[in-house]
Design an enzyme around this catalytic site. Sequence first.
Site, PDB file in Angstrom:
ATOM      1  N   ASP A  99       0.840  -1.192   0.000  1.00 16.47           N
ATOM      2  CA  ASP A  99       0.000   0.000   0.000  1.00 16.47           C
ATOM      3  C   ASP A  99       0.881   1.250   0.000  1.00 16.47           C
ATOM      4  O   ASP A  99       1.957   1.249  -0.601  1.00 16.47           O
ATOM      5  CB  ASP A  99      -0.901  -0.046   1.246  1.00 16.47           C
ATOM      6  N   HIS A 143      -3.673   5.840   3.776  1.00 19.19           N
ATOM      7  CA  HIS A 143      -4.401   4.648   3.359  1.00 19.19           C
ATOM      8  C   HIS A 143      -3.849   3.374   3.990  1.00 19.19           C
ATOM      9  O   HIS A 143      -4.591   2.580   4.586  1.00 19.19           O
ATOM     10  CB  HIS A 143      -4.353   4.569   1.834  1.00 19.19           C
ATOM     11  N   SER A 304     -13.037  34.119   4.607  1.00 20.76           N
ATOM     12  CA  SER A 304     -13.233  35.398   3.938  1.00 20.76           C
ATOM     13  C   SER A 304     -13.710  35.117   2.516  1.00 20.76           C
ATOM     14  O   SER A 304     -13.006  34.464   1.737  1.00 20.76           O
ATOM     15  CB  SER A 304     -11.914  36.177   3.915  1.00 20.76           C
TER      16      SER A 304
END
Length: 530
Positions: A99, A143, A304
């Site tokens: 992974d 992950h 903003s």
Amino acid sequence: TGYTLVKLNAAYGNVQSAVATLSAAPDVLAVQPNFIYHELATPNDTNYGQQWGLSNSGQTVTNGDYATNNPGTSGDDIDATQAWDHITDCSSVTVAVVDTGVNYTQQDLAANMWNGGTSYPNHGYDFVDGDNDPMPVGGAEQHGTHVAGIIGAIGNNSNGVTGVCQKASIMSVRVLGPDGSGTTANVVSGVNFAVANGAKVINMSLGGTSYDAAFSSAITNAQSHGVVVVVAAGNDNQNNDSTPHYPCNYSQSNLVCVAALDQSFSRASFSDYGASSVDVGAPGTNVLSTWGGPIITSDFSGWSLSGGWTRDATTYTVPVLYDPADYPSSSSAGYANNANDIAWQTFDLSSTALPSVTAVALNYYVSVQTELNHDYFNLAFDSTGVDPFAGTGTQLEHDSGTVSRPEAIYDLSACRTATCAIGFQLTSDATTNGPGVLAAYFQIETLQTGANVYHAIDGTSMATPFVSGIAAMLFAYNPNDDYHDVVNAILHGGTTVSALSGITTTGKAVNAMGSLAYISPPTGVTATVQ
């Protein structure tokens, strides 16, 4: 003076008949079996009550973002607590997580990492950077750490969560980089490394759409060494029988492909399926597991805003920012001509606010629909806390046309200040406009040494490690069984689920206790189903 322990001989037959016979004796006041008691299987991990995939009581997962069937149906889980009456320690079996790498310093993983000896002191190998340190590099590389926790987070340690295996041996094999992708060379090298270094289970929560002969050969190599390979079905809500997804669609007998189920064991809306390609289902929504570092989220309040940018916390299931204000009305003329609309906010990313953090990244969802090559969506930051589009900011994204990203990931290592200003911009010319831009799921992710953070996410990537954990449990329960026995126990020991009927090879959700009951017990052990 009280009860006397009696050992029965063969003449009495079983315990029940012995109790009846002895109870009839005139000088016996009371008879009962010598009951057997076990340590409590339910772990004391602080967030265990949120782990519906292990024990579903119909609880609500409080920070889950998958709304369907949350809460779900009591009992729709993998029956982990029953299995733990028989085995909690899978540490004799090495499980490779192929992974993005695993944060092996995470407090709920550190003691359950593979011992690679002097050759691999960091519990695995990194094929992305070509070294023996498979620690994730970017702040968004979460992950693999999440997957590892589902398999083998430390159980019963009064902290965090527990894995399917409360004691484990997790090998970290990093083959995916900061953007979550990896090459054939990396993946094949990772699989072969795991096999060569003794892994009995390989978890691959990854995939692609092209047949890859080299990748298939690596799985065959794993098969020849008796290794079970567990893979994800994919997250495109498609039929893999007609639109193949690899490695799910490879046909080796040591491979198990997993779909995702929700909290009532319905197929998750995103999960791929396939009557001849996808084998079983497993919990894959609102799955709480280990995370690599603190998360800073924003619901866009306090930002903003100028021009057409608008915050909306009611129309969608999560707060969003969009431009124009009536996005995406079909009657709208779109965003304004000659626009220079800006939305921005300041965040504290300093080492004081984020101690021991080694990497920081921005991750968010964005949908862009602008006039191609005329109007643009931009992302920028400024470390000094001013409008990042005022001239001193650093631009990270510049998109035009139709773009949709479920994850837009950008490194923020150059903005590690107490005044990191991050903002969006929509610019347009004087001609025809498009529907506009929408942003959601804004979060700043980090990688932290010694992290003690947990997060719930969704995906077939999350369903896959439930099955890998069960595979490790089966190998550990009876070391004499081979990969055929383990795969058969996973496929046939599950629970029949109507939502998977006709769209998977078994029509079943995996079940840890059912698989233990299916597999042969080790010599000298009597299997009991409770």
